[in-house]
Design an enzyme around this catalytic site. Sequence first.
Site, PDB file in Angstrom:
ATOM      1  CB  SER A  39     -17.509  -1.934 -31.969  1.00  0.00           C
ATOM      2  OG  SER A  39     -17.635  -0.560 -32.273  1.00  0.00           O
ATOM      3  CG  HIS A 159     -23.496  -0.602 -33.430  1.00  0.00           C
ATOM      4  ND1 HIS A 159     -22.923   0.533 -33.964  1.00  0.00           N
ATOM      5  CD2 HIS A 159     -22.730  -0.932 -32.372  1.00  0.00           C
ATOM      6  CE1 HIS A 159     -21.860   0.866 -33.253  1.00  0.00           C
ATOM      7  NE2 HIS A 159     -21.722  -0.013 -32.283  1.00  0.00           N
ATOM      8  CD  GLU A 168     -20.626   3.308 -37.076  1.00  0.00           C
ATOM      9  OE1 GLU A 168     -20.321   4.422 -37.549  1.00  0.00           O
ATOM     10  OE2 GLU A 168     -20.289   2.942 -35.934  1.00  0.00           O
ATOM     11  CD  GLU A 211     -23.755   4.124 -33.852  1.00  0.00           C
ATOM     12  OE1 GLU A 211     -23.606   4.558 -35.013  1.00  0.00           O
ATOM     13  OE2 GLU A 211     -22.806   3.954 -33.069  1.00  0.00           O
ATOM     14  CG  ASP A 246     -16.715   2.260 -38.251  1.00  0.00           C
ATOM     15  OD1 ASP A 246     -15.789   1.441 -38.469  1.00  0.00           O
ATOM     16  OD2 ASP A 246     -16.995   2.660 -37.097  1.00  0.00           O
ATOM     17  CD  GLU A 300     -14.988   5.200 -37.661  1.00  0.00           C
ATOM     18  OE1 GLU A 300     -15.700   6.104 -38.134  1.00  0.00           O
ATOM     19  OE2 GLU A 300     -15.200   4.683 -36.557  1.00  0.00           O
ATOM     20  CG  ASP A 325     -13.232   4.033 -33.623  1.00  0.00           C
ATOM     21  OD1 ASP A 325     -12.822   4.388 -32.509  1.00  0.00           O
ATOM     22  OD2 ASP A 325     -14.366   3.520 -33.772  1.00  0.00           O
ATOM     23  CE  LYS A 350     -16.100   5.715 -31.269  1.00  0.00           C
ATOM     24  NZ  LYS A 350     -15.741   4.285 -31.507  1.00  0.00           N
ATOM     25  CB  SER A 377     -17.189   9.400 -33.197  1.00  0.00           C
ATOM     26  OG  SER A 377     -18.015   8.281 -32.984  1.00  0.00           O
ATOM     27  CG  HIS A 378     -22.457   8.709 -31.967  1.00  0.00           C
ATOM     28  ND1 HIS A 378     -23.687   8.159 -32.189  1.00  0.00           N
ATOM     29  CD2 HIS A 378     -21.649   8.175 -32.934  1.00  0.00           C
ATOM     30  CE1 HIS A 378     -23.649   7.349 -33.207  1.00  0.00           C
ATOM     31  NE2 HIS A 378     -22.433   7.342 -33.684  1.00  0.00           N
ATOM     32  CB  SER A 380     -23.022   2.038 -30.257  1.00  0.00           C
ATOM     33  OG  SER A 380     -22.174   1.375 -29.357  1.00  0.00           O
ATOM     34  CE  LYS A 401     -18.316   7.057 -35.936  1.00  0.00           C
ATOM     35  NZ  LYS A 401     -18.165   5.669 -36.349  1.00  0.00           N
TER      36      LYS A 401
HETATM   37  C1  2PG Z   1     -17.672   3.289 -33.730  1.00  0.00           C
HETATM   38  C2  2PG Z   1     -18.693   3.552 -32.652  1.00  0.00           C
HETATM   39  C3  2PG Z   1     -19.614   4.697 -32.833  1.00  0.00           C
HETATM   40  P1  2PG Z   1     -19.042   2.020 -30.594  1.00  0.00           P
HETATM   41  O1  2PG Z   1     -17.197   2.156 -33.882  1.00  0.00           O
HETATM   42  O2  2PG Z   1     -17.238   4.197 -34.403  1.00  0.00           O
HETATM   43  O3  2PG Z   1     -20.389   4.640 -33.986  1.00  0.00           O
HETATM   44  O4  2PG Z   1     -19.288   2.414 -32.131  1.00  0.00           O
HETATM   45  O5  2PG Z   1     -19.447   3.192 -29.765  1.00  0.00           O
HETATM   46  O6  2PG Z   1     -19.868   0.787 -30.359  1.00  0.00           O
HETATM   47  O7  2PG Z   1     -17.581   1.738 -30.455  1.00  0.00           O
HETATM   48 MG    MG Z   2     -15.662   3.071 -35.419  1.00  0.00          MG
END
Ligand code: 2PG
Ligand code: MG
Length: 447
Positions: A39, A159, A168, A211, A246, A300, A325, A350, A377-378, A380, A401
Amino acid sequence: MILDVIASQRLDSRGNPTVQVEVRTAHGTFRSLVPSGASTGVHEAVELRDNDQSKYGGMGVLKAVNNINEIIGPALIKEGYDPQHDLKQIDGFMRELDGTPNKAKLGANAILGVSMACARAGTAAANIPLYEFLRRESGEESPYVVPVPFFNVLNGGKHSGNGMAFQEFMIAPTGARTIEEGVRMASETYHCLKGIISEKFGAIYTGIGDEGGFAPPITQPEEALDLLTEAVAKAGYTDKIKFGIDPASSEFFDSKYGTYDLGFKSIPEGESHSESVRTPKEMMDLYNSLMEKYPIPLLEDPFAEDDWDSWTKFCADYKEELVGDDLLVTNVERVRMAESRAACNAMLLKVNQIGTVTEAIDAAKLAKSLDWGVFVSHRSGETTDDFIADLTVGLGTGHIKSGAPCRGERVAKYNRLMDIEAELKGSWKPWFYAGEQFRKPEAFFIG
Ligand code: 2PG
Ligand code: MG
């Protein structure tokens, strides 16, 4: 001094190619693996893909790998940078070498891999742990903070394959005293959740999403939060575990009409939208009703990345943490825009959204200076690289997270955090687990 830079194509947790970088110095060889989102925000730095449909469905990263092996590596070696002292210069040099505002030429996945591996090389030269090195880089001086982990135990959105629009649903052990205890509480709750899902929907629905969270056949946020409430109670942690959400709402925003489609994963054939289209006002009401009913101290991306008016309106009298985000993409310019519009009160961090370690640190510092929270954050699409665990402690952000307490690439970060906590426990360093103070851990110490 950097002696060699070698990049290779490896796999991420979704089975897609990603970039691995090895930087060699007199102190050894230091490796990084680059994560990748699903995403992704439209304002993120560019992840370079080969688009060669004959290999990996176009997802290969050999162009990025070649950019490292043929352009970035040789140029860095020639410049004679010292990773122990020059990380910011190394990152700046790569940015200039790329020359675009979003790292589109060399690829943010190429640049980030080198930046992370250089940070590890600098760490080894300084003979300190990575979190210590990153702490020095960021100029952090307050006591060491072990973050509250937010575990994404129910996966929806992009996801997972169920009908849930929200991406999430996280559980956060804010009532733990250490991360070790917090991980145990979350793991026990996760297993209770599995039992509940198995009983309610059948064992076939205990499969997991990207995840590591479950993806039962539910569509409404209340159904998800009721499942979490039940699991937490069954595990015996009511009041000690709180929730985070989220929705990743950019994924179901219709910019033409300014509306959100909560049924976007099951749009009837031939139709352009489902029957669950909501106005921003209806979304606000939905969030407010969820906040009233459940303990949710963190929300989020409740609105889309460019739906600024909704963010601002909602933030005006919002008391809990409101994290940007896709809105901010770990970018100081977007953080400044959000500040001027009073759009949120926390930044998601990120590293691959911006593409270098020191730019991510700068964004975190700016957010902190605005008295915002910072939530690491990690992605996905992850790897076993645990870099962000050290980054979180280095920056003292109070929360992170990294998905469910399940799947190797997710638990790599939690395991590393428990190692760090054990190390801090045995040291003279002042430290604490952020607990209820995860938003602004400094406040805990100041009193
Ligand atoms: C988010 C992330 C991580 P993605 O939206 O916060 O959980 O998802 O890495 O797919 O953007
Ligand atoms: Mg997010």
